[in-house]
Design a protein around this motif. Structure first.
Motif, PDB file in Angstrom:
ATOM      1  N   ALA A   1       0.314  -5.237   2.407  1.00 51.02           N
ATOM      2  CA  ALA A   1       1.102  -4.031   2.369  1.00 51.02           C
ATOM      3  C   ALA A   1       0.973  -3.351   1.152  1.00 51.02           C
ATOM      4  O   ALA A   1       0.496  -3.937  -0.152  1.00 51.02           O
ATOM      5  N   CYS A   2       1.185  -2.039   0.927  1.00 52.76           N
ATOM      6  CA  CYS A   2       1.026  -1.442  -0.292  1.00 52.76           C
ATOM      7  C   CYS A   2       2.183  -0.423  -0.403  1.00 52.76           C
ATOM      8  O   CYS A   2       2.648   0.005   0.657  1.00 52.76           O
ATOM      9  N   LYS A   3       2.492  -0.209  -1.404  1.00 54.77           N
ATOM     10  CA  LYS A   3       3.827   0.646  -1.973  1.00 54.77           C
ATOM     11  C   LYS A   3       3.760   1.189  -3.365  1.00 54.77           C
ATOM     12  O   LYS A   3       3.441   0.415  -4.177  1.00 54.77           O
ATOM     13  N   LYS A   4       4.285   2.270  -3.326  1.00 53.99           N
ATOM     14  CA  LYS A   4       4.293   2.912  -4.540  1.00 53.99           C
ATOM     15  C   LYS A   4       5.649   2.906  -5.333  1.00 53.99           C
ATOM     16  O   LYS A   4       6.602   2.959  -4.312  1.00 53.99           O
TER      17      LYS A   4
ATOM     18  N   SER B   1       7.100   0.535   2.626  1.00 53.94           N
ATOM     19  CA  SER B   1       5.820  -0.084   2.501  1.00 53.94           C
ATOM     20  C   SER B   1       4.794   0.264   3.527  1.00 53.94           C
ATOM     21  O   SER B   1       5.171   0.456   4.613  1.00 53.94           O
ATOM     22  N   LYS B   2       3.568   0.529   3.432  1.00 57.42           N
ATOM     23  CA  LYS B   2       2.210   0.960   4.254  1.00 57.42           C
ATOM     24  C   LYS B   2       1.766  -0.536   4.707  1.00 57.42           C
ATOM     25  O   LYS B   2       1.247  -1.388   3.809  1.00 57.42           O
ATOM     26  N   THR B   3       2.026  -0.778   5.970  1.00 61.05           N
ATOM     27  CA  THR B   3       1.177  -2.099   6.247  1.00 61.05           C
ATOM     28  C   THR B   3      -0.499  -2.003   6.475  1.00 61.05           C
ATOM     29  O   THR B   3      -0.621  -0.905   6.882  1.00 61.05           O
ATOM     30  N   THR B   4      -1.154  -2.793   5.678  1.00 61.47           N
ATOM     31  CA  THR B   4      -2.503  -2.673   5.629  1.00 61.47           C
ATOM     32  C   THR B   4      -3.203  -3.972   6.477  1.00 61.47           C
ATOM     33  O   THR B   4      -4.252  -3.591   6.894  1.00 61.47           O
ATOM     34  N   VAL B   5      -2.655  -5.133   6.340  1.00 57.21           N
ATOM     35  CA  VAL B   5      -3.185  -6.140   6.851  1.00 57.21           C
ATOM     36  C   VAL B   5      -2.206  -6.954   7.868  1.00 57.21           C
ATOM     37  O   VAL B   5      -1.111  -7.123   7.452  1.00 57.21           O
ATOM     38  N   LYS B   6      -2.635  -7.267   9.088  1.00 58.15           N
ATOM     39  CA  LYS B   6      -1.739  -8.007   9.929  1.00 58.15           C
ATOM     40  C   LYS B   6      -2.139  -9.300  10.582  1.00 58.15           C
ATOM     41  O   LYS B   6      -3.338  -9.463  10.657  1.00 58.15           O
ATOM     42  N   CYS B   7      -1.095 -10.100  10.748  1.00 56.96           N
ATOM     43  CA  CYS B   7      -1.600 -11.460  11.442  1.00 56.96           C
ATOM     44  C   CYS B   7      -0.923 -11.384  12.617  1.00 56.96           C
ATOM     45  O   CYS B   7       0.369 -11.739  12.700  1.00 56.96           O
TER      46      CYS B   7
END
Length: 313
Positions: free
Chosen positions: A177-180, A164-170
């Protein structure tokens, strides 16, 4: 007026939307009944995310449809679906999401991954098939997207995954996250993503639309002036409604100007010159397709509404 509407085939006009907003009835029941003994965040999930999303999309001039997650063939017509998820969801609903993504549909999930079915028995079909899991942590927080911070209500965290690609963090933890998966893309956010005019959230949604090449053929310079396009075999029908009730009083003659843009090529009309009929005011407007694409100015009053018809040649 009825004769005119029949002539332009208003009853046969179809939406050109590429986006669907999905609802899951048990979440709506919990919200409407105010049940907060278990999974209390579901009330916020519906009230602060699902319910405002339609207006958010209209503010951005993206038309949409609304579908029931458990209805037959619910996720087949659109390119992108916004789907609320919580720690309980039926096997059928979870499977519908998985099959849609593997078949090439894109989904934006917001909430937490289901761990149980609607009978509160263990069921992690969605989590296992997508390879994404979450943990619960309902709290106000600050999240970071594209080096920009925003205040949010967090439902939990996304467990790290190498695919998964991390897109937003806390802080150091993941909330976006984004994933194909298969032929489609899955976006998961564990915080409230409904913009409600927040520029950072608006840009977050726009970035998803750009990545997926989902565009809209219409736009206006004022987010409170809605513009929707529909098509049939006779031409294009445009509905423009001024939803802004704050700029003037109901009985005032005051109007404001708004720039309206329509890309007719996306709607199947490629003529260089067009006639646009103002159906309610019985007026004919002459434009070039380029003028309409680049933007023309209209004046709108309190709760003003227009129906425009552009015939095919």
């Amino acid at each position: 007026l009825n004769t005119v509407l029949e002539h332009i085939g208003i009853n046969t006009a179809q939406s050109v939307s590429k986006i669907g907003i999905v609802y899951y009835k048990p979440y709506l029941y919990q919200h409407h009944l105010g049940i907060n003994e278990q999974f209390p965040y579901v009330i916020d999930l519906v009230a602060q995310n699902l319910n405002p999303l339609g207006q958010d999309l209209m503010n951005m001039k993206y038309d949409y449809s609304v579908v029931d997650l458990e209805s037959p063939e619910a996720l087949i017509d659109k390119d992108l679906y916004f789907v609320p998820i919580a720690e309980y969801m039926s096997e059928n609903a979870q499977t519908n999401i998985v099959e849609a993504v593997r078949g090439g549909k894109n989904v934006v999930l917001f909430g937490l991954m289901p761990k149980m079915n609607d009978k509160f028995k263990p069921c992690k079909i969605l989590s296992k098939e997508l390879g994404i899991s979450t943990t619960s942590s309902w709290s106000p927080c600050s999240v970071t997207w594209e080096k920009t911070d925003l205040r949010a209500v967090r439902y939990g965290f996304i467990s790290p995954s190498g695919t998964s690609k991390t897109t937003v963090k806390c802080g150091k933890k993941i909330v976006g996250a984004c994933k194909k998966v298969g032929k489609g893309y899955v976006y998961l956010f564990t915080f409230d993503i409904s913009p409600k005019f927040d520029p950072v959230r608006l840009n977050l949604l726009r970035s998803i639309f750009e990545q997926l090449k989902i565009d809209t053929p219409v736009s206006t310079s004022d987010p409170t002036v809605d513009l929707v396009a529909q098509v049939n075999d006779r031409g294009v029908i445009l509905y423009m409604v001024n939803t802004d009730i704050m700029f003037t009083a109901p009985n005032s003659d005051f109007t404001k100007k708004v720039v309206v843009s329509v890309d007719l090529a996306q709607l199947g009309i490629r003529s260089a010159k067009i006639k646009m009929y103002d159906v309610l005011d019985d007026e004919i407007l002459d434009f070039t397709s380029r003028e309409l694409r680049e933007g023309v100015v209209f004046s709108v009053g309190y709760h003003d509404a227009r129906i425009f018809y552009i015939p095919k040649k």
